[in-house]
Design a protein around this motif. Structure first.
Motif, mmCIF file in Angstrom:
data_model
loop_
_atom_site.group_PDB
_atom_site.id
_atom_site.type_symbol
_atom_site.label_atom_id
_atom_site.label_comp_id
_atom_site.label_asym_id
_atom_site.label_seq_id
_atom_site.Cartn_x
_atom_site.Cartn_y
_atom_site.Cartn_z
ATOM 1 N N THR A 108 0.795 -1.234 0.000
ATOM 2 C CA THR A 108 0.000 0.000 0.000
ATOM 3 C C THR A 108 0.831 1.290 0.000
ATOM 4 O O THR A 108 1.754 1.425 0.813
ATOM 5 N N VAL A 109 0.478 2.215 -0.884
ATOM 6 C CA VAL A 109 0.993 3.589 -0.752
ATOM 7 C C VAL A 109 -0.187 4.542 -0.958
ATOM 8 O O VAL A 109 -1.146 4.192 -1.642
ATOM 9 N N PHE A 110 -0.104 5.720 -0.335
ATOM 10 C CA PHE A 110 -1.210 6.681 -0.480
ATOM 11 C C PHE A 110 -0.718 8.111 -0.287
ATOM 12 O O PHE A 110 0.315 8.349 0.351
ATOM 13 N N GLU A 111 -1.449 9.034 -0.879
ATOM 14 C CA GLU A 111 -1.168 10.467 -0.698
ATOM 15 C C GLU A 111 -2.484 11.232 -0.627
ATOM 16 O O GLU A 111 -3.429 10.915 -1.349
ATOM 17 N N PHE A 112 -2.506 12.243 0.229
ATOM 18 C CA PHE A 112 -3.634 13.179 0.286
ATOM 19 C C PHE A 112 -3.179 14.477 -0.381
ATOM 20 O O PHE A 112 -2.126 15.024 -0.011
ATOM 21 N N ILE A 113 -3.982 14.957 -1.330
ATOM 22 C CA ILE A 113 -3.552 16.084 -2.156
ATOM 23 C C ILE A 113 -4.646 17.152 -2.206
ATOM 24 O O ILE A 113 -5.831 16.825 -2.301
ATOM 25 N N THR A 114 -4.232 18.405 -2.144
ATOM 26 C CA THR A 114 -5.177 19.517 -2.303
ATOM 27 C C THR A 114 -4.774 20.345 -3.522
ATOM 28 O O THR A 114 -3.586 20.400 -3.862
ATOM 29 N N GLU A 115 -5.752 20.997 -4.133
ATOM 30 C CA GLU A 115 -5.445 21.891 -5.262
ATOM 31 C C GLU A 115 -5.298 23.334 -4.779
ATOM 32 O O GLU A 115 -5.028 24.226 -5.561
ATOM 33 N N SER A 116 -5.497 23.564 -3.466
ATOM 34 C CA SER A 116 -5.559 24.951 -2.972
ATOM 35 C C SER A 116 -4.212 25.566 -2.632
ATOM 36 O O SER A 116 -4.146 26.706 -2.199
ATOM 37 N N LEU A 117 -3.136 24.810 -2.752
ATOM 38 C CA LEU A 117 -1.843 25.336 -2.287
ATOM 39 C C LEU A 117 -0.833 25.539 -3.410
ATOM 40 O O LEU A 117 0.347 25.740 -3.152
ATOM 41 N N GLY A 118 -1.295 25.462 -4.662
ATOM 42 C CA GLY A 118 -0.345 25.598 -5.767
ATOM 43 C C GLY A 118 0.367 24.280 -6.018
ATOM 44 O O GLY A 118 -0.195 23.205 -5.798
ATOM 45 N N ALA A 119 1.643 24.377 -6.427
ATOM 46 C CA ALA A 119 2.366 23.174 -6.888
ATOM 47 C C ALA A 119 2.613 22.158 -5.764
ATOM 48 O O ALA A 119 2.679 20.964 -6.019
ATOM 49 N N GLY A 121 2.162 8.321 2.683
ATOM 50 C CA GLY A 121 2.640 7.192 3.469
ATOM 51 C C GLY A 121 2.446 5.883 2.755
ATOM 52 O O GLY A 121 2.132 5.846 1.570
ATOM 53 N N GLY A 122 2.635 4.831 3.513
ATOM 54 C CA GLY A 122 2.466 3.506 2.944
ATOM 55 C C GLY A 122 3.163 2.450 3.770
ATOM 56 O O GLY A 122 3.680 2.724 4.858
ATOM 57 N N ARG A 123 3.132 1.233 3.237
ATOM 58 C CA ARG A 123 3.719 0.081 3.899
ATOM 59 C C ARG A 123 5.203 -0.016 3.587
ATOM 60 O O ARG A 123 5.633 0.354 2.491
ATOM 61 N N TYR A 124 5.967 -0.514 4.552
ATOM 62 C CA TYR A 124 7.395 -0.772 4.303
ATOM 63 C C TYR A 124 7.786 -2.038 5.044
ATOM 64 O O TYR A 124 8.538 -2.033 5.993
ATOM 65 N N THR A 174 9.557 -7.671 10.315
ATOM 66 C CA THR A 174 8.421 -7.015 10.972
ATOM 67 C C THR A 174 7.666 -6.175 9.956
ATOM 68 O O THR A 174 8.220 -5.200 9.431
ATOM 69 N N PRO A 175 6.423 -6.514 9.672
ATOM 70 C CA PRO A 175 5.671 -5.662 8.755
ATOM 71 C C PRO A 175 5.458 -4.282 9.382
ATOM 72 O O PRO A 175 5.375 -4.162 10.603
ATOM 73 N N ALA A 176 5.395 -3.247 8.530
ATOM 74 C CA ALA A 176 5.259 -1.891 9.065
ATOM 75 C C ALA A 176 4.532 -1.012 8.062
ATOM 76 O O ALA A 176 4.561 -1.258 6.858
ATOM 77 N N VAL A 177 3.876 0.008 8.581
ATOM 78 C CA VAL A 177 3.152 0.948 7.718
ATOM 79 C C VAL A 177 3.036 2.274 8.454
ATOM 80 O O VAL A 177 3.010 2.305 9.679
ATOM 81 N N GLY A 178 3.012 3.379 7.690
ATOM 82 C CA GLY A 178 2.930 4.677 8.360
ATOM 83 C C GLY A 178 2.634 5.793 7.394
ATOM 84 O O GLY A 178 2.447 5.576 6.190
ATOM 85 N N PHE A 179 2.577 6.999 7.934
ATOM 86 C CA PHE A 179 2.400 8.200 7.101
ATOM 87 C C PHE A 179 3.063 9.371 7.793
ATOM 88 O O PHE A 179 3.359 9.299 8.994
#
Ligand code: HAM
Length: 428
Positions: A268-279, A286-289, A301-306
């Motif tokens: 798993t990988v994920f990102e939260f993105i807004t259009e209100s802040l420019g580039a 975050g995601g799994r590692y 040891t499985p691990a995941v974070g953000f």
């Protein structure tokens, strides 16, 4: 007049007017983290440089271009941390928090990170993250929990229009197969690669997908996607993760091109993105590692974070609803040596008796008029006026700065009681 010294380029001060919004954001995030039973860890800002090279990967921008690395007085190569995950993994291994088959851990941390990037809006060389890392759970449940936790934070902060993109980077074996496919593709198109990507072709071909060069976009768009080469296990893991998000009512889009900028990810990988802040619109990633703990010398040891970027989130909150700072309840106006000294003693006594009271004593003298101006600017609800006459009679005058109420005289002995009453009436 310009100051003799300036802050380092890309490193900014957070001034008192902004701090209220920072504190509000931090409080909301902390409350949500503890509501999900995450525990805080505090980690050093400096680690040995090799920790990051090893964990993040030497073909990444972060390691190859952005680290602040220096030799300390003993000649050891150290780095200011560019992110929190590598240090957190080091800490859990070093302190024995992860051991084979042991209980899982849900941790969070906060603090400054350092990357030598080109400064622009939302992108700094010293920036602050709050991050969470979970150790010991292989299933997609914690991945979904972390995403839901973030989504809850955005809701509580009143943030709207934040897009969630998700993807899977599969297992190590699948990525090896995919790497070979990708290598063929980019080698066949080697004449279209920029200098950076030529290096990445040698070091880690997957990193080419992370290139920010617009001239490389088409080539990358047409590259084979990992999602088409998934093994059954990764497919199921990702499918269950998406189902859990559906169950929780968290909207997302699958972006097969989402690779993240650090090498340690799997599944798993994920990102939260807004259009209100420019580039610089990614407010959290975050995601799994699952292989990193082992790779750093710990037990498998499985691990995941953000981690979320606080500067970006604070800017989003300020654009919508700036939070006003804490103001004193009472501003003390005193004139004449005897009155100033009596006011000093009185303020200390009131702070003893009323721990909730925020009382600001005028500093730097000045006429009554000048002091009243400062009292008004302080945002206090009341001015407490003490002149020599008041001292002789052992009373003070209380004047509302926000209403037309009559000024009242209150005996010094009765002040605590009076202030408690005003508070009970919500007039302070
Ligand atoms: P990252 O995507 O490199 O991930 O950074 C996380 C967040 O930090 C970004 O989404 C952004 O909001 C913020 N950020 C990054 N660089 C800057 C900058 N130069 N200026 C301002 N904000 C910035 C990580 O750091 C991983 N450690 C996340 C993670 C934790 N993955 C698993 N566990």
């Amino acid at each position: 007049m310009s100051a003799k010294f300036q802050s380092v380029r890309g490193m900014r001060d957070v001034l008192p007017d902004e701090v209220a919004t920072w504190q509000h954001v931090e409080q909301v995030v902390r409350d949500v983290l503890s509501a999900y039973a995450y525990k805080e860890v505090r980690l050093p800002v400096v680690e040995v440089a090799e920790l990051f090279t090893h964990a993040i990967g030497d073909a990444t921008d972060v390691v190859s271009k952005e680290m602040y690395t220096f030799a300390d007085r003993s000649g050891e190569q150290l780095s200011l941390r560019p992110e929190g995950t590598a240090g957190c993994v080091r800490a859990v291994i070093q302190n024995g928090l992860v051991h084979r088959g042991g209980p899982g851990h849900k941790l969070w941390y906060q603090g400054p990170m350092f990357r030598y990037e080109k400064p622009q809006r939302g992108r700094y060389r010293c920036f602050n993250q709050i991050g969470a890392e979970v150790y010991g759970f292989p299933g997609p449940g914690v991945d979904a929990e972390l995403v839901c936790l973030c989504a809850r934070i955005w809701r509580l902060l009143g943030l709207e229009g934040i897009r969630l993109e998700v993807n899977t980077l599969a297992t190590r074996d699948t990525r090896d197969t995919y790497r070979a496919v990708l290598l063929d593709y980019f080698q066949a198109n080697a004449d279209q690669l920029d200098a950076d990507s030529q290096v990445r072709l040698e070091k880690n071909v997957l990193r080419i997908l992370d290139s920010k060069n617009p001239e490389m976009r088409d080539l990358i768009e047409q590259a084979p996607a990992l999602i088409d080469y998934l093994d059954t296990e990764s497919e199921q893991h990702f499918g269950q993760f998406c189902e859990l998000l559906d169950t929780a009512g968290v909207a997302y889009t699958v972006n097969p091109r989402l690779v993240r900028g650090l090498d340690y990810y799997s599944r798993t990988v994920f990102e939260f993105i807004t259009e209100s802040l420019g580039a610089q619109g990614t407010i959290c990633g975050g995601g799994r590692y699952d292989y990193l703990v082992e790779q750093q010398g710990g037990p498998p040891t499985p691990a995941v974070g953000f981690s979320m970027g606080l500067e970006r989130i604070v800017e989003l909150v300020s654009l919508k609803t700036p939070v006003s700072g804490v103001q004193p309840h009472v501003y003390v106006v005193a004139r004449g040596e005897v009155a100033v000294s009596a006011a000093f003693g009185l303020c200390e006594r009131l702070r003893d008796e009323l721990p909730w009271l925020r009382i600001e004593q005028n500093a730097g003298g000045g006429s009554f008029k000048a002091q009243f101006k400062r009292a008004d600017r302080s945002g206090a609800s009341f001015a407490m006026v003490i002149g020599e006459g008041e001292v002789q009679q052992q009373l003070v005058s209380l004047k509302s700065l926000r209403t037309d109420d009559e000024q009242a005289q209150v005996a010094m002995d009765a002040l605590s009681k009076e202030l408690n009453t005003l508070r009970a009436q919500s007039r302070l």
